[in-house]
Design a protein around this motif. Structure first.
Motif, PDB file in Angstrom:
ATOM      1  N   ASP A  13       0.789  -1.281   0.079  1.00 22.09           N
ATOM      2  CA  ASP A  13       0.120   0.012   0.059  1.00 22.09           C
ATOM      3  C   ASP A  13       0.628   1.456  -0.020  1.00 22.09           C
ATOM      4  O   ASP A  13       0.744   2.192  -0.626  1.00 22.09           O
ATOM      5  CB  ASP A  13      -0.857  -0.108   1.276  1.00 22.09           C
ATOM      6  CG  ASP A  13      -2.078  -0.921   1.223  1.00 22.09           C
ATOM      7  OD1 ASP A  13      -2.077  -1.884   0.240  1.00 22.09           O
ATOM      8  OD2 ASP A  13      -2.856  -0.938   2.124  1.00 22.09           O
ATOM      9  N   ASN A  57      -9.681   0.948   7.854  1.00 21.81           N
ATOM     10  CA  ASN A  57      -9.843   0.797   6.426  1.00 21.81           C
ATOM     11  C   ASN A  57     -10.534  -0.196   6.028  1.00 21.81           C
ATOM     12  O   ASN A  57     -11.325  -0.552   4.950  1.00 21.81           O
ATOM     13  CB  ASN A  57      -8.272   0.708   5.760  1.00 21.81           C
ATOM     14  CG  ASN A  57      -7.752   1.970   5.929  1.00 21.81           C
ATOM     15  OD1 ASN A  57      -8.411   3.120   6.148  1.00 21.81           O
ATOM     16  ND2 ASN A  57      -6.469   2.328   5.769  1.00 21.81           N
ATOM     17  N   ASN A  58     -10.618  -1.193   6.826  1.00 19.44           N
ATOM     18  CA  ASN A  58     -11.556  -2.650   6.775  1.00 19.44           C
ATOM     19  C   ASN A  58     -12.885  -2.016   6.634  1.00 19.44           C
ATOM     20  O   ASN A  58     -13.851  -2.443   5.687  1.00 19.44           O
ATOM     21  CB  ASN A  58     -11.434  -3.723   7.578  1.00 19.44           C
ATOM     22  CG  ASN A  58     -11.911  -4.930   7.351  1.00 19.44           C
ATOM     23  OD1 ASN A  58     -13.318  -5.156   7.928  1.00 19.44           O
ATOM     24  ND2 ASN A  58     -11.255  -5.770   6.604  1.00 19.44           N
ATOM     25  N   ASP A  61     -13.584  -0.223   3.451  1.00 18.98           N
ATOM     26  CA  ASP A  61     -14.075  -1.327   2.147  1.00 18.98           C
ATOM     27  C   ASP A  61     -15.627  -1.678   2.254  1.00 18.98           C
ATOM     28  O   ASP A  61     -16.162  -1.708   1.243  1.00 18.98           O
ATOM     29  CB  ASP A  61     -13.253  -2.588   2.390  1.00 18.98           C
ATOM     30  CG  ASP A  61     -11.518  -2.319   2.249  1.00 18.98           C
ATOM     31  OD1 ASP A  61     -11.252  -1.386   1.776  1.00 18.98           O
ATOM     32  OD2 ASP A  61     -11.206  -3.263   2.553  1.00 18.98           O
ATOM     33  N   GLY A 122      -9.669  -5.709   9.985  1.00 19.09           N
ATOM     34  CA  GLY A 122      -9.145  -6.503   8.884  1.00 19.09           C
ATOM     35  C   GLY A 122      -7.338  -6.985   9.500  1.00 19.09           C
ATOM     36  O   GLY A 122      -7.616  -7.450  10.496  1.00 19.09           O
ATOM     37  N   ILE A 123      -6.412  -6.594   8.759  1.00 20.42           N
ATOM     38  CA  ILE A 123      -5.146  -6.809   9.203  1.00 20.42           C
ATOM     39  C   ILE A 123      -4.626  -6.060  10.031  1.00 20.42           C
ATOM     40  O   ILE A 123      -3.636  -6.040  10.578  1.00 20.42           O
ATOM     41  CB  ILE A 123      -4.108  -6.860   7.747  1.00 20.42           C
ATOM     42  CG1 ILE A 123      -4.331  -5.306   7.250  1.00 20.42           C
ATOM     43  CG2 ILE A 123      -4.598  -7.946   6.725  1.00 20.42           C
ATOM     44  CD1 ILE A 123      -3.252  -5.128   6.264  1.00 20.42           C
ATOM     45  N   GLY A 124      -5.472  -4.881  10.528  1.00 16.42           N
ATOM     46  CA  GLY A 124      -5.053  -4.166  11.553  1.00 16.42           C
ATOM     47  C   GLY A 124      -5.307  -4.521  12.991  1.00 16.42           C
ATOM     48  O   GLY A 124      -5.127  -3.863  13.981  1.00 16.42           O
ATOM     49  N   LYS A 126      -5.691  -6.414  16.528  1.00 14.02           N
ATOM     50  CA  LYS A 126      -4.504  -6.681  17.600  1.00 14.02           C
ATOM     51  C   LYS A 126      -5.408  -7.572  18.537  1.00 14.02           C
ATOM     52  O   LYS A 126      -6.549  -6.845  19.202  1.00 14.02           O
ATOM     53  CB  LYS A 126      -3.963  -5.538  18.135  1.00 14.02           C
ATOM     54  CG  LYS A 126      -3.020  -4.876  17.260  1.00 14.02           C
ATOM     55  CD  LYS A 126      -2.294  -3.585  18.042  1.00 14.02           C
ATOM     56  CE  LYS A 126      -1.707  -2.609  17.206  1.00 14.02           C
ATOM     57  NZ  LYS A 126      -2.773  -1.860  16.390  1.00 14.02           N
ATOM     58  N   PRO A 128      -6.160  -9.569  22.196  1.00 18.19           N
ATOM     59  CA  PRO A 128      -7.731 -10.136  22.184  1.00 18.19           C
ATOM     60  C   PRO A 128      -8.625  -8.923  21.628  1.00 18.19           C
ATOM     61  O   PRO A 128      -8.080  -7.728  21.570  1.00 18.19           O
ATOM     62  CB  PRO A 128      -8.099 -10.562  23.594  1.00 18.19           C
ATOM     63  CG  PRO A 128      -7.200  -9.671  24.333  1.00 18.19           C
ATOM     64  CD  PRO A 128      -5.840  -9.584  23.695  1.00 18.19           C
ATOM     65  N   ASP A 151     -11.828  -9.391   3.807  1.00 19.77           N
ATOM     66  CA  ASP A 151     -10.484  -9.635   4.024  1.00 19.77           C
ATOM     67  C   ASP A 151     -10.232 -10.879   4.963  1.00 19.77           C
ATOM     68  O   ASP A 151      -9.431 -11.679   4.740  1.00 19.77           O
ATOM     69  CB  ASP A 151      -9.541  -8.418   4.435  1.00 19.77           C
ATOM     70  CG  ASP A 151      -8.085  -8.212   4.081  1.00 19.77           C
ATOM     71  OD1 ASP A 151      -7.902  -9.038   3.044  1.00 19.77           O
ATOM     72  OD2 ASP A 151      -7.627  -7.470   4.682  1.00 19.77           O
TER      73      ASP A 151
HETATM   74  N1  LIG Z   1      -3.798  -3.878  -0.064  1.00 20.47           N
HETATM   75  C1  LIG Z   1      -4.899  -4.087   0.446  1.00 20.47           C
HETATM   76  O1  LIG Z   1      -5.312  -5.310   0.790  1.00 20.47           O
HETATM   77  C2  LIG Z   1      -5.858  -3.130   0.968  1.00 20.47           C
HETATM   78  C3  LIG Z   1      -6.662  -3.340   2.053  1.00 20.47           C
HETATM   79  N2  LIG Z   1      -7.642  -2.418   2.556  1.00 20.47           N
HETATM   80  C4  LIG Z   1      -8.260  -2.854   3.811  1.00 20.47           C
HETATM   81  O2  LIG Z   1      -7.654  -2.091   4.878  1.00 20.47           O
HETATM   82  C5  LIG Z   1      -7.614  -3.088   6.064  1.00 20.47           C
HETATM   83  C6  LIG Z   1      -6.751  -2.769   6.906  1.00 20.47           C
HETATM   84  O3  LIG Z   1      -7.034  -1.401   7.452  1.00 20.47           O
HETATM   85  P1  LIG Z   1      -6.395  -0.712   8.870  1.00 20.47           P
HETATM   86  O4  LIG Z   1      -7.027   0.375   8.837  1.00 20.47           O
HETATM   87  O5  LIG Z   1      -4.931  -0.711   8.842  1.00 20.47           O
HETATM   88  O6  LIG Z   1      -6.999  -1.962   9.990  1.00 20.47           O
HETATM   89  P2  LIG Z   1      -8.492  -2.339  10.235  1.00 20.47           P
HETATM   90  O7  LIG Z   1      -9.467  -1.907   9.489  1.00 20.47           O
HETATM   91  O8  LIG Z   1      -8.109  -3.805  10.290  1.00 20.47           O
HETATM   92  O9  LIG Z   1      -8.626  -1.769  11.793  1.00 20.47           O
HETATM   93  C7  LIG Z   1      -7.868  -0.974  12.541  1.00 20.47           C
HETATM   94  C8  LIG Z   1      -8.598  -0.450  13.564  1.00 20.47           C
HETATM   95  O10 LIG Z   1      -9.069  -1.202  14.715  1.00 20.47           O
HETATM   96  C9  LIG Z   1      -8.557  -1.168  15.704  1.00 20.47           C
HETATM   97  N3  LIG Z   1      -8.473  -2.324  16.395  1.00 20.47           N
HETATM   98  C10 LIG Z   1      -7.384  -3.096  16.147  1.00 20.47           C
HETATM   99  N4  LIG Z   1      -7.548  -4.275  17.041  1.00 20.47           N
HETATM  100  C11 LIG Z   1      -8.442  -4.099  17.869  1.00 20.47           C
HETATM  101  C12 LIG Z   1      -9.257  -4.674  19.046  1.00 20.47           C
HETATM  102  N5  LIG Z   1      -8.483  -5.867  19.433  1.00 20.47           N
HETATM  103  N6  LIG Z   1     -10.145  -4.098  19.511  1.00 20.47           N
HETATM  104  C13 LIG Z   1     -10.647  -3.100  19.157  1.00 20.47           C
HETATM  105  N7  LIG Z   1      -9.985  -2.061  18.413  1.00 20.47           N
HETATM  106  C14 LIG Z   1      -9.172  -2.854  17.484  1.00 20.47           C
HETATM  107  C15 LIG Z   1      -7.222  -0.375  15.761  1.00 20.47           C
HETATM  108  O11 LIG Z   1      -6.945   0.598  16.819  1.00 20.47           O
HETATM  109  C16 LIG Z   1      -7.765   0.668  14.544  1.00 20.47           C
HETATM  110  O12 LIG Z   1      -8.269   1.687  14.778  1.00 20.47           O
HETATM  111  C17 LIG Z   1      -7.395  -4.281   5.125  1.00 20.47           C
HETATM  112  O13 LIG Z   1      -7.883  -5.639   6.037  1.00 20.47           O
HETATM  113  C18 LIG Z   1      -8.435  -4.238   3.895  1.00 20.47           C
HETATM  114  O14 LIG Z   1      -9.829  -4.496   4.457  1.00 20.47           O
HETATM  115  C19 LIG Z   1      -7.560  -0.832   1.923  1.00 20.47           C
HETATM  116  O15 LIG Z   1      -8.889  -0.593   1.947  1.00 20.47           O
HETATM  117  C20 LIG Z   1      -7.025  -1.002   0.687  1.00 20.47           C
HETATM  118  C21 LIG Z   1      -5.809  -1.776   0.486  1.00 20.47           C
END
Ligand SMILES: NC(=O)C1=CN([C@@H]2O[C@H](COP(=O)(O)OP(=O)(O)OC[C@H]3O[C@@H](n4cnc5c(N)ncnc54)[C@H](O)[C@@H]3O)[C@@H](O)[C@H]2O)[C@H](O)CC1
Ligand SMILES: [K+]
Length: 479
Positions: A13, A57-58, A61, A122-124, A126, A128, A151
């Motif tokens: 990305d 970002n999940n 999507d 998604g991949i973000g 953590k 539990p 994802d």
């Molecule tokens: N190249 C690609 O494949 C693309 C994929 N896309 C999508 O983007 C996500 C990843 O997005 P990201 O913002 O990095 O992470 P998340 O949406 O998974 O969530 C992050 C968010 O969640 C909070 N968090 C994490 N763990 C916890 C928890 N245990 N409890 C509560 N909250 C939690 C964290 O603090 C963040 O705020 C990928 O999976 C795809 O769906 C892009 O759209 C395009 C490129």
């Protein structure tokens, strides 16, 4: 199909962004890719979609998917039970979605529509999961709906097999750009359901792949003209004892059924008539040594053999010669391969791998790709880590995950047959990486053929060699 760790997705990305492909555009491509994939699989106009989106970002999507569904006239409602989007790209898509007059809610509905989409994390992720997400997941898992994850299912780790006990149990998952390792690592793997990869226009850079029938077909079609038994190699199989002749018979049958030109079995005298009654094609050797100037093209050792001093002496001789060596069962022990002169392939099951590495089985199982790869790179060997989704890891850091095979293979003797198949394909194919990955694929494919017709528990390892011919035909037809 490629497999990407979360760090690799983030790098891809970032690289795309540097070339002018913004996060907003990648999210658009993800959403439209999801829409097209879902439209291909389901009669979307017959359904009501409930999309549960997170703040990252999940969630973004999910917003784009919701827009395409709305524009297509499909019933769709979008919920943000954890609050409105915070990531820049998601916020921008949220604003655009709202500007089109489509409404959203921050409260969960009483019940889901017929399709429930998990667009929370998604991949973000953590682990539990935080308590507020656990409540949302519990509600989602209670719903009577087709459950679709974007994802990865929320609550599954991305890179290992870990998962939260409240994690989303998906019927199907659409993974973006490539599979995530957890798709093949338990317990997380059991949350995914049927999984498809959605391309989002990024170039592929991963050196980990899922082996496909198309890849394997190449190995199966090689034959040639003016050939003789020497053309397809002379294999040596060091296997079996008077108490365990069956392992040698299974491995030898596998090797001759899979195309070994000539096969010699080195075993104990008393085992010879038993093995020969199953494998009339093989020759026999009783002297338990390997000369440096032997005439074999590849050697497999260990099936039906105890690991003892005699075995260690033999292995030292094997490591001093130059032809490819496959080590299984009794030949697998913690040792250094630093001084080896030959290509080495080790084929442990998780228990043997744990013994070889000193790492706990639970750890090995949750990190199979990483653990096998680290060992392969460190020891300059090929590792075939057996089990559901057998992992084949190479010394250059690349590897394959195998998706053929089933519980019918969970029987003593299956591994012996696999060793025979690997020996045969290593004899036939100069490219050891292809040979090993193809043998693993074919072995599992035979079990799948059996399971298509009969209950898996009726499968016997000895049947694999009998099914190879039909399985090879089917693989060629598939491609
Ligand atoms: N190249 C690609 O494949 C693309 C994929 N896309 C999508 O983007 C996500 C990843 O997005 P990201 O913002 O990095 O992470 P998340 O949406 O998974 O969530 C992050 C968010 O969640 C909070 N968090 C994490 N763990 C916890 C928890 N245990 N409890 C509560 N909250 C939690 C964290 O603090 C963040 O705020 C990928 O999976 C795809 O769906 C892009 O759209 C395009 C490129
Ligand atoms: K998700």
């Amino acid at each position: 199909m490629y497999i990407y760790k979360s760090s690799q997705i983030k790098e891809a990305d970032k690289w795309a962004e540097e070339q002018g492909m913004t996060a907003f555009t990648l999210m658009e491509l993800s959403g439209v890719g999801l829409f097209n994939a879902i439209k291909q699989d389901l009669d979307i106009h017959k359904h009501h979609f409930t999309i549960i989106a997170g703040k990252g970002n999940n969630g973004g999507d999910g917003i784009v998917l919701a827009r395409y569904l709305q524009i297509a006239g499909v019933r769709c409602t979008l919920f943000f039970p954890l609050g409105l989007p915070v990531s820049a790209a998601s916020k921008a898509h949220f604003d655009y979605y709202s500007s089109l007059g489509f409404s959203v809610s921050t409260n969960l509905p009483d019940q889901s529509g017929s399709i429930l989409v998990d667009s929370l994390l998604g991949i973000g992720v953590k682990l539990p999961l935080r308590e507020n997400i656990q409540h949302v997941m519990d509600w989602m898992n209670r719903q009577v709906a087709m459950k679709v994850a974007i994802d990865l299912p929320t609550g599954a780790a991305s890179d290992d097999g870990d998962c939260d006990k409240h994690a989303f149990k998906a019927d199907r998952t659409y993974s973006l750009h490539g599979y995530k390792p957890s798709r093949f690592l338990f317990p997380a793997a059991s949350l995914y359901g049927e999984t498809k990869v959605v391309e989002i226009g990024l170039p592929h850079t991963s050196n980990w792949k899922v082996r496909s029938a198309l890849d394997v077909a190449k190995s199966l079609t090689y034959s040639g003209r003016n050939t003789h038994k020497g053309t397809f190699g002379h294999g040596l199989l060091i296997a079996g004892t008077k108490d365990m002749p069956g392992s040698a018979a299974l491995a030898a049958s596998g090797a001759v059924s899979c195309g070994a030109g000539k096969l010699t079995v080195q075993t104990e005298k008393e085992a010879v008539p038993i093995i020969a009654s199953h494998v009339p094609e093989a020759m026999y050797q009783i002297n338990p040594h390997i000369e440096l100037d032997h005439s074999f093209d590849a050697i497999a050792a260990g099936c039906g053999r105890p690991s003892n001093d005699k075995m260690e002496t033999l292995i030292e001789e094997l490591l001093a010669q130059s032809k490819p060596v496959i080590l299984d069962a009794g030949a697998l022990y913690p040792r250094s391969y630093a001084k080896k002169k030959c290509p080495i392939i080790v084929t442990p099951h998780p228990g043997e791998f744990s013994r070889m590495t000193g790492k706990e089985i639970v750890y090995v199982q949750r990190t199979r790709l990483e653990a096998a790869s680290a060992y392969a790179v460190e020891n300059n060997v090929t590792v075939v880590l057996k089990g559901e989704y057998t992992v084949t890891a190479f010394a250059d850091g690349s590897g394959y995950v195998n998706v053929t095979g089933n519980d019918g293979l969970s029987k003593g003797g299956s591994g012996d047959v696999l060793t025979g198949l690997i020996l045969a394909l290593v004899l036939r194919n100069k490219n050891i990486k292809e040979a090993v990955a193809d043998a693993v694929y074919l072995h599992g494919y035979c079990a799948d053929k059996w399971k298509e017709a009969y209950p898996a528990q009726t499968m016997r390892p000895s049947y694999i060699s009998q099914i190879i011919a039909e399985a090879a035909n089917e693989i060629l037809k598939e491609t």
